[in-house]
Design a protein around this motif. Structure first.
Motif, PDB file in Angstrom:
ATOM      1  N   LEU A  85       0.838  -1.204   0.000  1.00 18.05           N
ATOM      2  CA  LEU A  85       0.000   0.000   0.000  1.00 18.05           C
ATOM      3  C   LEU A  85       0.869   1.249   0.000  1.00 18.05           C
ATOM      4  CD1 LEU A  85      -2.759  -1.001   2.616  1.00 18.05           C
ATOM      5  CD2 LEU A  85      -2.990  -0.936   0.131  1.00 18.05           C
ATOM      6  N   TYR A  86       1.907   1.250   0.833  1.00 18.07           N
ATOM      7  CA  TYR A  86       2.824   2.400   0.880  1.00 18.07           C
ATOM      8  C   TYR A  86       3.511   2.609  -0.469  1.00 18.07           C
ATOM      9  CZ  TYR A  86       2.730   3.007   6.009  1.00 18.07           C
ATOM     10  OH  TYR A  86       2.367   3.270   7.307  1.00 18.07           O
ATOM     11  N   ASP A  87       3.920   1.506  -1.100  1.00 19.06           N
ATOM     12  CA  ASP A  87       4.662   1.585  -2.362  1.00 19.06           C
ATOM     13  C   ASP A  87       3.781   1.967  -3.544  1.00 19.06           C
ATOM     14  OD1 ASP A  87       6.794   0.694  -0.902  1.00 19.06           O
ATOM     15  OD2 ASP A  87       6.742  -1.367  -1.664  1.00 19.06           O
ATOM     16  N   GLY A  88       2.463   1.841  -3.379  1.00 13.93           N
ATOM     17  CA  GLY A  88       1.567   2.099  -4.504  1.00 13.93           C
ATOM     18  C   GLY A  88       1.369   0.899  -5.409  1.00 13.93           C
ATOM     19  N   ARG A  89       1.971  -0.264  -5.022  1.00 12.28           N
ATOM     20  CA  ARG A  89       1.743  -1.472  -5.827  1.00 12.28           C
ATOM     21  C   ARG A  89       0.313  -1.978  -5.652  1.00 12.28           C
ATOM     22  NH1 ARG A  89       5.062  -5.647  -3.579  1.00 12.28           N
ATOM     23  NH2 ARG A  89       5.483  -4.256  -1.810  1.00 12.28           N
ATOM     24  N   ALA A  90      -0.300  -1.627  -4.521  1.00 11.05           N
ATOM     25  CA  ALA A  90      -1.679  -2.032  -4.246  1.00 11.05           C
ATOM     26  C   ALA A  90      -2.461  -0.829  -3.736  1.00 11.05           C
ATOM     27  CB  ALA A  90      -1.709  -3.151  -3.212  1.00 11.05           C
ATOM     28  N   ASP A  91      -3.772  -0.855  -3.986  1.00 12.88           N
ATOM     29  CA  ASP A  91      -4.660   0.215  -3.525  1.00 12.88           C
ATOM     30  C   ASP A  91      -5.385  -0.185  -2.242  1.00 12.88           C
ATOM     31  OD1 ASP A  91      -4.374   2.000  -5.923  1.00 12.88           O
ATOM     32  OD2 ASP A  91      -5.173   0.207  -6.904  1.00 12.88           O
ATOM     33  N   ILE A  92      -5.647  -1.483  -2.103  1.00 10.69           N
ATOM     34  CA  ILE A  92      -6.303  -1.989  -0.899  1.00 10.69           C
ATOM     35  C   ILE A  92      -5.662  -3.326  -0.524  1.00 10.69           C
ATOM     36  CG2 ILE A  92      -8.508  -0.862  -1.445  1.00 10.69           C
ATOM     37  CD1 ILE A  92      -9.642  -3.617  -2.202  1.00 10.69           C
TER      38      ILE A  92
ATOM     39  N   MET B 105      -3.943  -3.868  16.482  1.00  9.50           N
ATOM     40  CA  MET B 105      -4.885  -2.863  16.983  1.00  9.50           C
ATOM     41  C   MET B 105      -4.480  -1.444  16.599  1.00  9.50           C
ATOM     42  SD  MET B 105      -7.105  -4.774  18.222  1.00  9.50           S
ATOM     43  CE  MET B 105      -6.705  -6.429  17.650  1.00  9.50           C
ATOM     44  N   GLN B 106      -3.181  -1.213  16.438  1.00  9.93           N
ATOM     45  CA  GLN B 106      -2.695   0.096  15.995  1.00  9.93           C
ATOM     46  C   GLN B 106      -2.197  -0.046  14.565  1.00  9.93           C
ATOM     47  OE1 GLN B 106      -3.123   2.705  17.777  1.00  9.93           O
ATOM     48  NE2 GLN B 106      -3.351   1.991  19.879  1.00  9.93           N
ATOM     49  N   LEU B 107      -2.806   0.702  13.662  1.00 11.15           N
ATOM     50  CA  LEU B 107      -2.394   0.637  12.255  1.00 11.15           C
ATOM     51  C   LEU B 107      -1.211   1.569  12.018  1.00 11.15           C
ATOM     52  CD1 LEU B 107      -5.816   0.652  10.367  1.00 11.15           C
ATOM     53  CD2 LEU B 107      -4.432  -1.301  11.033  1.00 11.15           C
ATOM     54  N   PRO B 108      -0.366   1.250  11.034  1.00 10.71           N
ATOM     55  CA  PRO B 108       0.744   2.147  10.712  1.00 10.71           C
ATOM     56  C   PRO B 108       0.230   3.514  10.263  1.00 10.71           C
ATOM     57  CG  PRO B 108       1.018   0.007   9.642  1.00 10.71           C
ATOM     58  CD  PRO B 108      -0.366   0.038  10.197  1.00 10.71           C
ATOM     59  N   GLU B 109       1.055   4.517  10.456  1.00 17.14           N
ATOM     60  CA  GLU B 109       0.671   5.884  10.095  1.00 17.14           C
ATOM     61  C   GLU B 109       0.309   5.957   8.608  1.00 17.14           C
ATOM     62  OE1 GLU B 109       2.479  10.432  10.342  1.00 17.14           O
ATOM     63  OE2 GLU B 109       3.618   8.738  11.151  1.00 17.14           O
ATOM     64  N   GLY B 110      -0.786   6.614   8.324  1.00 17.90           N
ATOM     65  CA  GLY B 110      -1.195   6.818   6.939  1.00 17.90           C
ATOM     66  C   GLY B 110      -2.096   5.741   6.380  1.00 17.90           C
ATOM     67  N   LEU B 111      -2.356   4.675   7.167  1.00 13.95           N
ATOM     68  CA  LEU B 111      -3.233   3.609   6.707  1.00 13.95           C
ATOM     69  C   LEU B 111      -4.488   3.572   7.573  1.00 13.95           C
ATOM     70  CD1 LEU B 111      -0.683   0.720   5.971  1.00 13.95           C
ATOM     71  CD2 LEU B 111      -1.545   2.492   4.415  1.00 13.95           C
ATOM     72  N   ILE B 112      -5.584   3.079   6.997  1.00 12.18           N
ATOM     73  CA  ILE B 112      -6.890   3.082   7.675  1.00 12.18           C
ATOM     74  C   ILE B 112      -7.674   1.850   7.238  1.00 12.18           C
ATOM     75  CG2 ILE B 112      -8.021   4.380   5.812  1.00 12.18           C
ATOM     76  CD1 ILE B 112      -9.583   5.922   7.925  1.00 12.18           C
ATOM     77  N   LEU B 113      -8.578   1.392   8.083  1.00  7.89           N
ATOM     78  CA  LEU B 113      -9.513   0.345   7.675  1.00  7.89           C
ATOM     79  C   LEU B 113     -10.690   1.045   6.988  1.00  7.89           C
ATOM     80  CD1 LEU B 113      -9.471  -2.105  10.731  1.00  7.89           C
ATOM     81  CD2 LEU B 113      -8.249  -2.291   8.555  1.00  7.89           C
ATOM     82  N   GLY B 114     -10.745   0.900   5.686  1.00  6.29           N
ATOM     83  CA  GLY B 114     -11.740   1.619   4.893  1.00  6.29           C
ATOM     84  C   GLY B 114     -13.091   0.946   4.852  1.00  6.29           C
ATOM     85  N   ALA B 115     -13.134  -0.346   5.189  1.00  6.17           N
ATOM     86  CA  ALA B 115     -14.423  -1.055   5.188  1.00  6.17           C
ATOM     87  C   ALA B 115     -14.369  -2.227   6.158  1.00  6.17           C
ATOM     88  CB  ALA B 115     -14.772  -1.548   3.791  1.00  6.17           C
TER      89      ALA B 115
ATOM     90  N   GLY C 222     -14.158 -13.840  12.181  1.00  2.45           N
ATOM     91  CA  GLY C 222     -15.231 -14.005  11.210  1.00  2.45           C
ATOM     92  C   GLY C 222     -15.455 -12.810  10.302  1.00  2.45           C
ATOM     93  N   ALA C 223     -14.747 -11.699  10.570  1.00  6.80           N
ATOM     94  CA  ALA C 223     -14.974 -10.477   9.784  1.00  6.80           C
ATOM     95  C   ALA C 223     -13.814 -10.221   8.826  1.00  6.80           C
ATOM     96  CB  ALA C 223     -15.144  -9.285  10.711  1.00  6.80           C
ATOM     97  N   LEU C 224     -14.137  -9.702   7.672  1.00  7.59           N
ATOM     98  CA  LEU C 224     -13.136  -9.223   6.727  1.00  7.59           C
ATOM     99  C   LEU C 224     -13.072  -7.707   6.824  1.00  7.59           C
ATOM    100  CD1 LEU C 224     -13.850 -11.250   3.448  1.00  7.59           C
ATOM    101  CD2 LEU C 224     -12.334 -11.829   5.346  1.00  7.59           C
ATOM    102  N   ALA C 225     -11.853  -7.180   6.750  1.00  7.29           N
ATOM    103  CA  ALA C 225     -11.671  -5.727   6.737  1.00  7.29           C
ATOM    104  C   ALA C 225     -10.768  -5.367   5.559  1.00  7.29           C
ATOM    105  CB  ALA C 225     -11.054  -5.243   8.033  1.00  7.29           C
ATOM    106  N   ILE C 226     -10.966  -4.171   5.046  1.00  9.18           N
ATOM    107  CA  ILE C 226     -10.198  -3.716   3.887  1.00  9.18           C
ATOM    108  C   ILE C 226      -9.381  -2.500   4.300  1.00  9.18           C
ATOM    109  CG2 ILE C 226     -10.300  -2.915   1.513  1.00  9.18           C
ATOM    110  CD1 ILE C 226     -13.019  -4.315   1.286  1.00  9.18           C
ATOM    111  N   GLU C 227      -8.069  -2.633   4.162  1.00  6.31           N
ATOM    112  CA  GLU C 227      -7.145  -1.564   4.540  1.00  6.31           C
ATOM    113  C   GLU C 227      -6.747  -0.776   3.305  1.00  6.31           C
ATOM    114  OE1 GLU C 227      -3.169  -1.244   7.421  1.00  6.31           O
ATOM    115  OE2 GLU C 227      -3.619  -3.111   6.376  1.00  6.31           O
ATOM    116  N   CYS C 228      -6.583   0.538   3.472  1.00  5.52           N
ATOM    117  CA  CYS C 228      -6.169   1.380   2.349  1.00  5.52           C
ATOM    118  C   CYS C 228      -5.429   2.595   2.893  1.00  5.52           C
ATOM    119  CB  CYS C 228      -7.373   1.800   1.504  1.00  5.52           C
ATOM    120  SG  CYS C 228      -8.563   2.837   2.384  1.00  5.52           S
ATOM    121  N   ARG C 229      -4.947   3.434   1.998  1.00  8.66           N
ATOM    122  CA  ARG C 229      -4.281   4.668   2.420  1.00  8.66           C
ATOM    123  C   ARG C 229      -5.330   5.662   2.924  1.00  8.66           C
ATOM    124  NH1 ARG C 229      -1.573   2.755  -2.081  1.00  8.66           N
ATOM    125  NH2 ARG C 229      -2.982   3.863  -3.496  1.00  8.66           N
ATOM    126  N   ALA C 230      -5.045   6.301   4.039  1.00  8.44           N
ATOM    127  CA  ALA C 230      -6.029   7.191   4.678  1.00  8.44           C
ATOM    128  C   ALA C 230      -6.359   8.400   3.812  1.00  8.44           C
ATOM    129  CB  ALA C 230      -5.503   7.652   6.036  1.00  8.44           C
TER     130      ALA C 230
END
Length: 335
Positions: free
Chosen positions: A77-84, A94-104, A206-214
């Motif tokens: 995600l940081y490199d831009g090779r992936a969007d999510i 529990m703590q996400l790296p700076e600049g990343l967020i759980l978008g869904a 049991g849950a799926l989450a999608i991480e992306c750039r904040a």
């Protein structure tokens, strides 16, 4: 060209995923959902092998926990090779790296633990001294509290690898997430869904989450239809509890939230959160719970859920959870 009910100006979207069969199912599932929402969007999978996949001879608790399954995906995600990146939420620190967020936060599958055995139908049927396989200190703690006579043996690898070890008679039974077996189309292997009274689920199980750039507003907007509002509220409560305990993914912490609808439309919806912290040997198992009435809009309700997580964590800390967790962390550092 067909016009979708939702629109996006993005032409392509790249999804980072692990190569394990279950992770690939999860990524393909999200890809399919996105393509049904946005038929003109090209969705690609960017596959990789993580450190957690490579190191299979050591318990996760000793090598850094389940965060090892997401670091390479986050780097993409940081490199831009992936969007999510698509994750099992229980693997996400529990703590996400700076600049990343759980978008869904997606709709939740069955959150229970599954009892899997070739010779026994239930946990209660296991004979004294039977060998049970699990990679989870949370499961180990609760199973030992319920059945102190059982032997718990470490079990690593993907779902198919673990089932293979069971089939090779290395274990009398193994404990897996029901959701992983269902998604892998292996639900026939589930002999018993273990009651949450015996084994409270992991945070986010049991849950799926999608991480992306904040700061990727376009991707965040594109993910919005995948959000399940009820799941978000429940999962935010569970993660807030774990965060307040300063617990990682690979410690004996359990938390499970359910929404309880009022008996009629005039009654408010309630959120009930249960939490547990225990010693690895199961001799101490602390329990706490609290119910609150939810009110206001979605953002208000999510904030109330997070405060509930803090409140239940505070109960557990007042009962000695901090001492239990400190001892576990110190043991990991010494080993």
């Amino acid at each position: 060209m067909s016009k979708s009910a939702h629109s996006t100006t993005l032409k392509t979207l790249n999804i980072a995923t692990r190569k394990s069969p279950l992770a690939m199912w999860q990524a393909e599932h999200i890809k399919s959902r996105l393509q049904s929402l946005y038929p003109e969007l090209e969705v690609n999978l960017v596959t990789m092998v993580t450190q957690g996949d490579k190191i299979l001879d050591t318990p996760l608790a000793k090598i850094g926990g389940k965060g090892l399954f997401v670091k390479e995906l986050e780097q993409a995600l940081y490199d831009g090779r992936a969007d999510i990146a698509v994750h099992s939420l229980k693997d996400v620190p529990m703590q996400l790296p700076e600049g990343l967020i759980l978008g869904a936060y997606c709709k939740r599958e069955t959150p229970t633990d599954a009892f899997v055995s070739n010779n026994y139908s239930t946990l209660d049927e296991l004979p004294e001294g039977a060998v049970v396989g699990t990679a989870s200190l949370r499961r180990q703690c609760q199973i030992k509290a319920y059945r102190p006579d059982l032997q718990i043996k470490s079990l690593r690898g993907n779902v198919q690898t673990r089932l293979g070890k069971l089939d090779a008679d290395e274990y009398d039974a193994i404990i897996l997430a029901s959701s992983g077996l269902i998604r892998s189309e292996l639900s026939e292997r589930i002999k018993q869904e273990i009651s949450i009274e015996v084994s409270l689920p992991a945070v986010g199980q049991g849950a799926l989450a999608i991480e992306c750039r904040a700061d990727d507003k376009e991707v965040l907007s594109l993910l919005e239809p995948l959000n399940d509002s009820d799941a978000r509220i429940r999962l935010k409560a569970e993660r807030a509890l774990n965060r307040h305990l300063e617990g990682g993914c690979q410690v004996p912490i359990a938390a499970y939230a359910i929404l309880e609808a009022g008996e009629d439309e005039a009654q408010e919806e309630m959120l009930w959160l249960r939490g547990r912290v225990g010693t690895e040997d199961g001799q101490t198992l602390l329990k706490a719970d609290k119910r609150i009435v939810l009110s206001g809009n979605q953002a208000d309700r999510e904030a109330q859920a997070e405060q509930l997580g803090i409140d239940v964590a505070t109960q557990l800390l007042s009962r000695g959870a901090d001492g239990i967790l400190a001892a576990i962390y110190n043991a990991k550092q010494d080993s």
